[in-house]
Design a protein around this motif. Structure first.
Motif, PDB file in Angstrom:
ATOM      1  N   ALA A 152       0.853  -1.189   0.000  1.00  0.00           N
ATOM      2  CA  ALA A 152       0.000   0.000   0.000  1.00  0.00           C
ATOM      3  C   ALA A 152       0.885   1.233   0.000  1.00  0.00           C
ATOM      4  O   ALA A 152       1.841   1.319   0.783  1.00  0.00           O
ATOM      5  CB  ALA A 152      -0.924   0.017   1.207  1.00  0.00           C
ATOM      6  N   LEU A 153       0.574   2.178  -0.877  1.00  0.00           N
ATOM      7  CA  LEU A 153       1.270   3.459  -0.936  1.00  0.00           C
ATOM      8  C   LEU A 153       0.274   4.535  -0.563  1.00  0.00           C
ATOM      9  O   LEU A 153      -0.724   4.739  -1.269  1.00  0.00           O
ATOM     10  CB  LEU A 153       1.822   3.716  -2.338  1.00  0.00           C
ATOM     11  CG  LEU A 153       2.747   2.647  -2.922  1.00  0.00           C
ATOM     12  CD1 LEU A 153       3.199   3.061  -4.319  1.00  0.00           C
ATOM     13  CD2 LEU A 153       3.935   2.379  -2.018  1.00  0.00           C
ATOM     14  N   ILE A 154       0.530   5.233   0.549  1.00  0.00           N
ATOM     15  CA  ILE A 154      -0.435   6.220   1.016  1.00  0.00           C
ATOM     16  C   ILE A 154       0.252   7.554   1.267  1.00  0.00           C
ATOM     17  O   ILE A 154       1.462   7.625   1.470  1.00  0.00           O
ATOM     18  CB  ILE A 154      -1.182   5.739   2.284  1.00  0.00           C
ATOM     19  CG1 ILE A 154      -0.231   5.618   3.475  1.00  0.00           C
ATOM     20  CG2 ILE A 154      -1.882   4.412   2.017  1.00  0.00           C
ATOM     21  CD1 ILE A 154      -0.936   5.232   4.764  1.00  0.00           C
ATOM     22  N   GLN A 155      -0.558   8.606   1.225  1.00  0.00           N
ATOM     23  CA  GLN A 155      -0.069   9.941   1.532  1.00  0.00           C
ATOM     24  C   GLN A 155      -0.783  10.442   2.782  1.00  0.00           C
ATOM     25  O   GLN A 155      -1.999  10.287   2.922  1.00  0.00           O
ATOM     26  CB  GLN A 155      -0.316  10.909   0.382  1.00  0.00           C
ATOM     27  CG  GLN A 155       0.250  12.307   0.635  1.00  0.00           C
ATOM     28  CD  GLN A 155       0.017  13.263  -0.513  1.00  0.00           C
ATOM     29  OE1 GLN A 155      -0.923  13.103  -1.277  1.00  0.00           O
ATOM     30  NE2 GLN A 155       0.870  14.268  -0.657  1.00  0.00           N
ATOM     31  N   ALA A 156      -0.022  11.045   3.700  1.00  0.00           N
ATOM     32  CA  ALA A 156      -0.584  11.614   4.911  1.00  0.00           C
ATOM     33  C   ALA A 156      -0.179  13.076   5.016  1.00  0.00           C
ATOM     34  O   ALA A 156       0.754  13.526   4.347  1.00  0.00           O
ATOM     35  CB  ALA A 156      -0.105  10.848   6.141  1.00  0.00           C
ATOM     36  N   HIS A 157      -0.879  13.810   5.870  1.00  0.00           N
ATOM     37  CA  HIS A 157      -0.519  15.206   6.103  1.00  0.00           C
ATOM     38  C   HIS A 157       0.647  15.295   7.085  1.00  0.00           C
ATOM     39  O   HIS A 157       1.688  15.894   6.794  1.00  0.00           O
ATOM     40  CB  HIS A 157      -1.726  15.979   6.629  1.00  0.00           C
ATOM     41  CG  HIS A 157      -1.454  17.428   6.892  1.00  0.00           C
ATOM     42  ND1 HIS A 157      -0.787  18.235   6.005  1.00  0.00           N
ATOM     43  CD2 HIS A 157      -1.755  18.213   7.962  1.00  0.00           C
ATOM     44  CE1 HIS A 157      -0.676  19.452   6.503  1.00  0.00           C
ATOM     45  NE2 HIS A 157      -1.251  19.470   7.686  1.00  0.00           N
ATOM     46  N   ILE A 158       0.503  14.683   8.255  1.00  0.00           N
ATOM     47  CA  ILE A 158       1.553  14.691   9.268  1.00  0.00           C
ATOM     48  C   ILE A 158       1.761  13.271   9.772  1.00  0.00           C
ATOM     49  O   ILE A 158       0.799  12.537  10.003  1.00  0.00           O
ATOM     50  CB  ILE A 158       1.188  15.616  10.447  1.00  0.00           C
ATOM     51  CG1 ILE A 158       0.984  17.053   9.969  1.00  0.00           C
ATOM     52  CG2 ILE A 158       2.290  15.573  11.520  1.00  0.00           C
ATOM     53  CD1 ILE A 158       0.468  17.986  11.051  1.00  0.00           C
ATOM     54  N   ALA A 159       3.015  12.892   9.923  1.00  0.00           N
ATOM     55  CA  ALA A 159       3.370  11.620  10.552  1.00  0.00           C
ATOM     56  C   ALA A 159       4.343  11.894  11.685  1.00  0.00           C
ATOM     57  O   ALA A 159       5.127  12.849  11.627  1.00  0.00           O
ATOM     58  CB  ALA A 159       4.015  10.682   9.539  1.00  0.00           C
ATOM     59  N   PRO A 176      -6.753   5.824   4.760  1.00  0.00           N
ATOM     60  CA  PRO A 176      -6.764   5.098   6.034  1.00  0.00           C
ATOM     61  C   PRO A 176      -7.136   3.625   5.904  1.00  0.00           C
ATOM     62  O   PRO A 176      -6.558   2.779   6.599  1.00  0.00           O
ATOM     63  CB  PRO A 176      -7.804   5.866   6.868  1.00  0.00           C
ATOM     64  CG  PRO A 176      -7.815   7.242   6.288  1.00  0.00           C
ATOM     65  CD  PRO A 176      -7.618   7.028   4.824  1.00  0.00           C
ATOM     66  N   LEU A 177      -8.080   3.302   5.034  1.00  0.00           N
ATOM     67  CA  LEU A 177      -8.491   1.906   4.903  1.00  0.00           C
ATOM     68  C   LEU A 177      -7.493   1.105   4.088  1.00  0.00           C
ATOM     69  O   LEU A 177      -7.269  -0.087   4.351  1.00  0.00           O
ATOM     70  CB  LEU A 177      -9.890   1.820   4.292  1.00  0.00           C
ATOM     71  CG  LEU A 177     -11.016   2.226   5.244  1.00  0.00           C
ATOM     72  CD1 LEU A 177     -12.373   2.160   4.559  1.00  0.00           C
ATOM     73  CD2 LEU A 177     -11.033   1.332   6.486  1.00  0.00           C
ATOM     74  N   ILE A 178      -6.876   1.740   3.091  1.00  0.00           N
ATOM     75  CA  ILE A 178      -5.853   1.046   2.322  1.00  0.00           C
ATOM     76  C   ILE A 178      -4.679   0.656   3.222  1.00  0.00           C
ATOM     77  O   ILE A 178      -4.056  -0.396   3.033  1.00  0.00           O
ATOM     78  CB  ILE A 178      -5.394   1.919   1.139  1.00  0.00           C
ATOM     79  CG1 ILE A 178      -6.462   1.872   0.034  1.00  0.00           C
ATOM     80  CG2 ILE A 178      -4.038   1.499   0.592  1.00  0.00           C
ATOM     81  CD1 ILE A 178      -6.177   2.770  -1.143  1.00  0.00           C
ATOM     82  N   ASP A 183       0.154  -6.166   2.792  1.00  0.00           N
ATOM     83  CA  ASP A 183       1.192  -6.833   3.573  1.00  0.00           C
ATOM     84  C   ASP A 183       2.236  -5.843   4.079  1.00  0.00           C
ATOM     85  O   ASP A 183       2.775  -6.004   5.172  1.00  0.00           O
ATOM     86  CB  ASP A 183       1.863  -7.913   2.729  1.00  0.00           C
ATOM     87  CG  ASP A 183       0.904  -9.026   2.325  1.00  0.00           C
ATOM     88  OD1 ASP A 183      -0.123  -9.208   3.004  1.00  0.00           O
ATOM     89  OD2 ASP A 183       1.174  -9.699   1.317  1.00  0.00           O
ATOM     90  N   VAL A 184       2.541  -4.834   3.252  1.00  0.00           N
ATOM     91  CA  VAL A 184       3.498  -3.794   3.611  1.00  0.00           C
ATOM     92  C   VAL A 184       2.895  -2.447   3.264  1.00  0.00           C
ATOM     93  O   VAL A 184       2.340  -2.278   2.170  1.00  0.00           O
ATOM     94  CB  VAL A 184       4.842  -3.963   2.862  1.00  0.00           C
ATOM     95  CG1 VAL A 184       5.793  -2.809   3.182  1.00  0.00           C
ATOM     96  CG2 VAL A 184       5.486  -5.296   3.225  1.00  0.00           C
ATOM     97  N   THR A 185       2.983  -1.475   4.175  1.00  0.00           N
ATOM     98  CA  THR A 185       2.425  -0.145   3.948  1.00  0.00           C
ATOM     99  C   THR A 185       3.519   0.906   4.048  1.00  0.00           C
ATOM    100  O   THR A 185       4.214   0.991   5.062  1.00  0.00           O
ATOM    101  CB  THR A 185       1.303   0.169   4.957  1.00  0.00           C
ATOM    102  OG1 THR A 185       0.252  -0.786   4.802  1.00  0.00           O
ATOM    103  CG2 THR A 185       0.743   1.557   4.731  1.00  0.00           C
ATOM    104  N   LEU A 186       3.659   1.702   2.979  1.00  0.00           N
ATOM    105  CA  LEU A 186       4.596   2.819   2.940  1.00  0.00           C
ATOM    106  C   LEU A 186       3.813   4.117   2.942  1.00  0.00           C
ATOM    107  O   LEU A 186       2.822   4.250   2.208  1.00  0.00           O
ATOM    108  CB  LEU A 186       5.467   2.776   1.679  1.00  0.00           C
ATOM    109  CG  LEU A 186       6.723   1.897   1.678  1.00  0.00           C
ATOM    110  CD1 LEU A 186       6.347   0.424   1.796  1.00  0.00           C
ATOM    111  CD2 LEU A 186       7.527   2.126   0.402  1.00  0.00           C
ATOM    112  N   VAL A 187       4.248   5.081   3.743  1.00  0.00           N
ATOM    113  CA  VAL A 187       3.564   6.373   3.795  1.00  0.00           C
ATOM    114  C   VAL A 187       4.518   7.481   3.395  1.00  0.00           C
ATOM    115  O   VAL A 187       5.700   7.485   3.774  1.00  0.00           O
ATOM    116  CB  VAL A 187       2.968   6.653   5.189  1.00  0.00           C
ATOM    117  CG1 VAL A 187       4.039   6.662   6.267  1.00  0.00           C
ATOM    118  CG2 VAL A 187       2.198   7.968   5.186  1.00  0.00           C
TER     119      VAL A 187
END
Length: 223
Positions: A152-159, A176-178, A183-187
Motif C-alpha cells: 500500500a502506498l499512502i499519503q498523509a498530512h503529518i506523521a 486510512p483503509l488502504i 502486507d506492507v504499507t509505505l507512507v
C-alpha cells in the motif's frame, strides 16, 4: 521501536514485477507523488493497481497507466483519464469497475480479515456477472469478496516517527483503509514530527499499521 524512516531509494526495494499495489487518493488528491514517481522510475511492470480511480494522464496513477506499467486496475471509475479507456478498448489493460462504496468496503473487509459482505448494489446489472447471489428475507444480494494487496502506498498530512498519521481534507479518502489491507504499507507524509506532537485524538491511522515512512524533504537523512 524500530526506525521506520527510509529514503525514497530504499522504498524501491519493495517494488517488483507483477505485484498488487493499493494506492490512496481521489482523482490524484491524496496520492503520494514521490512514491508513484519512484515506482515509475524503478521500471517494474505488469502491476495490478487497486485504487479509487486512475487519476489523470499526467498525474498520480495516470503516470503508471500511460507508461504501460499496469496490466490490470480495480477501480470505481476511469473517466478522468482517457488513456485508461483507450488501453482498455485496445485490449492492453484489464479494467475491473467496482461501485465506489463496494470497492472501499471490499478493501475494509480485506483489512479486517473478513470473508466478504452482502450488498444489493449491482443486482440486476453487469456488476453481478460471475458473482454469487444470495436471497435473504426476499431481497437479493451479491457476495462481494475482500481485496488485499502486496503493498500500500499512502499519503498523509503529518506523521510522527512511530508512523501515527493525520490526513488533510479529501486526501483522507481511501488512504486510512488502504493502510489496513496490504502486507506492507509505505507512507509519504507532508511533514514529520516528534512522537507526542500529534494529539492522540487527532491520530487517524495508528503507527502499528505503518511499516515505513518516506520523508518528503530533499534530504532523506532527516529521518
Amino acid at each position: 521501536m524500530k526506525n521506520k524512516c527510509i529514503s525514497i531509494q530504499q522504498a524501491t526495494k519493495h517494488f517488483y514485477d507483477g505485484m498488487t499495489i493499493m494506492i490512496g487518493g481521489f482523482m490524484g488528491i491524496g496520492t503520494p507523488p514521490r512514491l508513484v514517481s519512484a515506482l515509475l522510475n524503478s521500471g517494474v511492470k505488469d502491476l495490478t493497481l487497486i485504487a479509487n480511480d486512475t487519476g489523470h494522464i499526467g498525474m498520480g496513477i495516470g503516470l503508471l497507466v500511460t507508461n504501460d506499467r499496469v496490466k490490470k486496475v480495480i477501480v470505481s471509475h476511469i473517466g478522468t483519464n482517457p488513456e485508461t479507456g483507450h488501453k482498455m478498448i485496445a485490449g492492453e489493460l484489464e479494467v475491473e469497475l467496482v461501485p465506489q462504496g463496494t470497492l472501499i468496503e471490499r478493501i475494509r473487509c480485506g483489512g479486517a480479515g473478513l470473508g466478504g459482505f452482502l450488498t444489493p448494489t449491482g443486482v440486476g446489472t453487469v456488476v453481478e456477472d460471475g458473482k454469487q447471489k444470495i436471497t435473504l428475507n426476499g431481497t437479493d444480494y451479491l457476495l462481494e469478496l475482500p481485496l488485499r494487496a502486496d503493498l500500500a502506498l499512502i499519503q498523509a498530512h503529518i506523521a510522527d516517527y512511530h508512523g501515527n498519521l493525520t490526513y488533510q481534507l479529501s486526501a483522507r479518502n481511501f488512504n486510512p483503509l488502504i493502510a489496513l489491507a496490504a502486507d506492507v504499507t509505505l507512507v509519504e507524509p507532508d511533514a514529520l514530527v516528534e512522537v507526542g506532537e500529534i494529539a492522540p485524538d487527532c491520530v487517524i491511522t495508528p503507527g502499528a499499521l505503518i511499516d515505513y515512512i518516506v520523508y518528503p524533504g530533499e534530504n532523506n537523512n532527516e529521518c
